[in-house]
Scaffold this active site. Structure first.
Site, short mmCIF file in Angstrom:
data_model
loop_
_atom_site.label_atom_id
_atom_site.label_comp_id
_atom_site.label_asym_id
_atom_site.label_seq_id
_atom_site.Cartn_x
_atom_site.Cartn_y
_atom_site.Cartn_z
N GLY A 51 64.69 8.04 1.13
CA GLY A 51 65.06 6.64 0.99
C GLY A 51 64.34 5.85 2.06
N GLU A 52 65.07 5.03 2.77
CA GLU A 52 64.46 4.22 3.81
C GLU A 52 65.24 4.47 5.10
OE1 GLU A 52 61.94 2.01 5.72
OE2 GLU A 52 64.07 1.51 5.89
N SER A 53 64.59 5.17 6.04
CA SER A 53 65.33 5.66 7.21
C SER A 53 65.90 4.53 8.08
CB SER A 53 64.45 6.60 8.04
OG SER A 53 63.27 5.95 8.43
N CYS A 82 62.33 13.81 3.36
CA CYS A 82 61.61 12.56 3.62
C CYS A 82 62.34 11.67 4.65
CB CYS A 82 61.32 11.86 2.30
SG CYS A 82 59.86 10.84 2.41
N ARG A 109 55.93 7.93 10.55
CA ARG A 109 56.37 7.38 9.27
C ARG A 109 55.20 6.77 8.50
NH1 ARG A 109 60.69 3.09 10.45
NH2 ARG A 109 60.96 3.18 8.20
N ILE A 137 56.28 10.36 -1.37
CA ILE A 137 56.48 8.92 -1.58
C ILE A 137 56.60 8.25 -0.22
CG2 ILE A 137 57.93 7.14 -2.64
CD1 ILE A 137 58.97 9.37 -4.55
N ARG A 138 55.64 7.43 0.12
CA ARG A 138 55.60 6.79 1.45
C ARG A 138 56.01 7.80 2.51
NH1 ARG A 138 57.78 1.50 2.71
NH2 ARG A 138 55.77 1.37 3.73
N HIS A 173 59.60 15.37 -1.76
CA HIS A 173 60.86 15.26 -2.51
C HIS A 173 61.02 16.41 -3.49
CE1 HIS A 173 62.07 11.09 -1.40
NE2 HIS A 173 60.77 10.97 -1.15
N GLU A 175 63.57 17.40 -4.86
CA GLU A 175 64.55 17.02 -5.88
C GLU A 175 63.90 16.27 -7.05
OE1 GLU A 175 64.08 15.72 -2.99
OE2 GLU A 175 64.30 13.54 -3.04
N1 GLN Z 1 58.97 5.55 4.26
C1 GLN Z 1 60.35 5.95 4.37
C2 GLN Z 1 60.85 5.84 5.80
O1 GLN Z 1 60.09 5.61 6.68
C3 GLN Z 1 60.55 7.37 3.87
C4 GLN Z 1 60.16 7.47 2.42
C5 GLN Z 1 60.97 8.40 1.59
O2 GLN Z 1 62.06 8.85 1.96
N2 GLN Z 1 60.46 8.65 0.41
O3 GLN Z 1 62.00 5.98 6.06
#
Ligand code: GLN
Length: 195
Positions: A51-53, A82, A109, A137-138, A173, A175
């Site tokens: 997700g987005e940390s 991630c 990151r 993903i990112r 990921h 999952e």
């Molecule tokens: N870019 C997100 C972060 O810095 C991590 C991306 C992800 O969990 N797919 O938190």
């Protein structure tokens, strides 16, 4: 596969927690969403999803949840993917960010740049069964890992799946792919801890 007495929680505050629940369900394992302190204290192992940390950190800081989680990640089996892996790393760069520092990693990151930020690649792994299909993903990049960290898969020489004791963490990921080897490995780690 069945639950083997395991009470596996999935942190369900932000990110792709439903995909983890579905991945475990596919291999016959029921998980529980964890959003509150009471739910956290009712599980024996926990998944920290992608997700987005930064957002996750912000949402975790309430009612002592972050304090309880800091203790939980040091004592119980954890599967982090991630953003979850970023939350656990000892040192977070780009930009610097607070973390639970339970995994001896330095992690950068969003390390692959805008053009290249989401990709699916086969990665070399020591898990039996050949290369793993890894969905990035990112994704962050693990720049260095301490002596207690075992690398189980890597991309271009950088670890992407690591284990330190009862913590299993991926920068990709698992999952979101169809291969369930990483989820099964976590079940083994959690089950061994239960004995
Ligand atoms: N870019 C997100 C972060 O810095 C991590 C991306 C992800 O969990 N797919 O938190």
């Amino acid at each position: 596969m069945h639950n083997m007495g395991l009470r596996i929680g999935v942190l369900a505050i932000q990110g792709d927690y439903e995909a983890h629940a579905a991945a475990f369900a596919e291999i016959g394992v029921t998980t529980r969403p964890v959003k509150t302190l009471a739910e956290l204290s009712a599980v024996s192992a926990l998944v920290l999803p992608g997700g987005e940390s930064t957002t996750m950190l912000r949402l975790l800081r309430r009612d002592g949840f972050d304090v309880a989680l800091r203790d939980f990640v040091r004592t119980r089996p954890i599967f982090a993917t991630c953003a979850g892996c970023i939350l656990l790393a000892r040192e977070v760069l780009n930009p610097r960010q607070e973390s639970f520092a339970a995994l001896d990693l330095t992690i950068e990151r969003n390390a692959y740049g805008r053009q290249n930020d989401s990709t699916i690649l086969p990665v070399e792994t020591s898990l039996p069964g050949g290369p793993l299909e890894a969905v990035f993903i990112r994704a962050p990049r693990i720049l260095s890992a301490g002596p207690e960290v075992e690398t189980l898969a890597s991309r271009e020489g950088f670890p992407v799946l690591v284990r330190q004791g009862k913590i299993l963490a991926a920068t990709f990921h698992p999952e979101l792919a169809t291969d369930r080897r990483v989820h099964r490995l976590f079940l083994e780690i959690a089950a061994a801890e239960q004995k």
